[in-house]
Design a protein around this motif. Structure first.
Motif, PDB file in Angstrom:
ATOM      1  N   MET A 112      57.751  43.274   1.273  1.00 38.04           N
ATOM      2  CA  MET A 112      59.010  42.550   0.993  1.00 38.04           C
ATOM      3  C   MET A 112      60.025  43.519   0.410  1.00 38.04           C
ATOM      4  N   VAL A 113      59.546  44.422  -0.447  1.00 35.12           N
ATOM      5  CA  VAL A 113      60.469  45.404  -1.032  1.00 35.12           C
ATOM      6  C   VAL A 113      61.076  46.224   0.098  1.00 35.12           C
ATOM      7  N   GLU A 114      60.250  46.503   1.138  1.00 39.51           N
ATOM      8  CA  GLU A 114      60.780  47.278   2.280  1.00 39.51           C
ATOM      9  C   GLU A 114      61.516  46.369   3.253  1.00 39.51           C
ATOM     10  N   ASN A 115      61.562  45.054   2.875  1.00 36.28           N
ATOM     11  CA  ASN A 115      62.275  44.081   3.703  1.00 36.28           C
ATOM     12  C   ASN A 115      61.734  44.045   5.129  1.00 36.28           C
ATOM     13  N   LYS A 116      60.418  44.256   5.227  1.00 36.71           N
ATOM     14  CA  LYS A 116      59.783  44.145   6.552  1.00 36.71           C
ATOM     15  C   LYS A 116      59.423  42.687   6.790  1.00 36.71           C
ATOM     16  N   ALA A 117      59.130  42.402   8.049  1.00 40.43           N
ATOM     17  CA  ALA A 117      58.630  41.044   8.337  1.00 40.43           C
ATOM     18  C   ALA A 117      57.379  40.853   7.490  1.00 40.43           C
TER      19      ALA A 117
END
Ligand SMILES: COc1ccc(C(=O)Nc2ccccc2)cc1NC(=O)CCSc1ncnc(N)c1Br
Length: 273
Positions: free
Chosen positions: A180-185
């Protein structure tokens, strides 16, 4: 209880009491339904806020999800009503208040108390995942306690139906999983990561990747820079559970089922929740 949700409510049906706190998008008040004298929490959300953030559809979807959720560890949404400028959510009132206060007051919790909360959360999350709901915002301030000290997951301000690609970065990073921190799915496994964060915080009184700056917290999360202080003393089983949840590869995190079967949970969690 049944008819309670169906009938049309209005503000006249309630006597408003003390403010309980500020949730997302609005204030929450203690309230009493006049006829039945039933105590509830009434959340007031301003329509212009909803319009401004264009989350009308999200709130509508959220309300549909919420009213269908029935679980002893999930705060009930009994119903809602609106007037020209406000939307009112009729919520179950958690007489024990915020778990956060109890944690702050005690500093850290006993292994029995921590395991009981983690088991309750795991049960509630397993139930949500069956209903294809990811909560994604499980942090101490969203956890409430009922009159018997039983945990209730409350603010579903950002729960979504199944997968979602986007999340607005609000508040602290401490609880965010690497993906989530990497804003990935991301998928349900974010909740498993959060359980690890919470378990650590219940036992040590602070989340594991706390740092001076958000940047350093971000770095510590991405590195999974997990260390266990020697004080307070914590059992090896508890550390084992935390280490098997705070795993960067989301597919390798302990499943909700495996958490319920973990020796530390079996040994310490109170089955009555
Ligand atoms: C099922 O609980 C909710 C369900 C939905 C939403 C919500 O705002 N959704 C939402 C709002 C705007 C946009 C999109 C979603 C919020 C809550 N819950 C809360 O806000 C918790 C209020 S604080 C409190 N409540 C009871 N007892 C206490 N002792 C306290 Br303190």
């Amino acid at each position: 209880e049944g008819d309670k949700e169906k009938r049309q409510w209005s503000l006249q049906d309630f006597e408003i009491g003390k403010p309980l706190g500020k949730g997302k998008f609005g204030r929450v008040y203690l309230a009493r339904e006049v006829k039945s004298k039933y105590i509830v929490a009434l959340k007031v959300i301003f329509k212009e806020q909803i319009e401004k953030y264009r989350i009308h559809h999200q709130l509508k979807r959220e309300m549909e999800i919420q009213t269908s959720l029935r679980h002893p560890n999930i705060l009930r949404l009994y119903g809602w009503f609106h007037d020209d400028e406000r939307i009112f959510l009729i919520l179950e009132y958690a007489f024990g208040g915020e778990l956060y206060r109890e944690l702050k007051k005690k500093g850290y919790l006993s292994e029995k108390q921590a395991a009981t909360y983690i088991a309750s959360l795991t049960n509630a999350l397993a139930y949500c995942h069956e209903k294809d709901v990811i909560h994604r915002d499980i942090k101490p301030e969203n956890l409430l306690l009922d009159h018997e000290g039983r945990l209730k997951i409350a603010d579903f301000g950002w729960s979504v139906q199944s997968r979602s690609k986007r999340r607005t970065m609000c508040g602290t990073l401490d609880y965010l999983a690497p993906e989530m921190v990497e804003n990935k799915a991301h998928d349900y496994a974010v909740d498993n990561w959060t359980l690890g964060i919470l378990c650590y915080e219940f036992l040590y009184g602070a989340p594991p990747f706390e740092a001076e700056s958000q940047k350093d917290t971000f770095r510590r999360i991405m590195k999974v820079d997990l260390t266990f202080p020697s004080d307070p003393p914590v059992s090896a089983e508890a550390k084992n559970l935390i280490s098997r949840l705070l795993v960067k590869d989301s597919s390798k995190r302990l499943s909700l089922q495996k958490i319920m079967e973990h020796p530390w949970i079996i040994k310490n969690a109170d089955p009555m929740g």
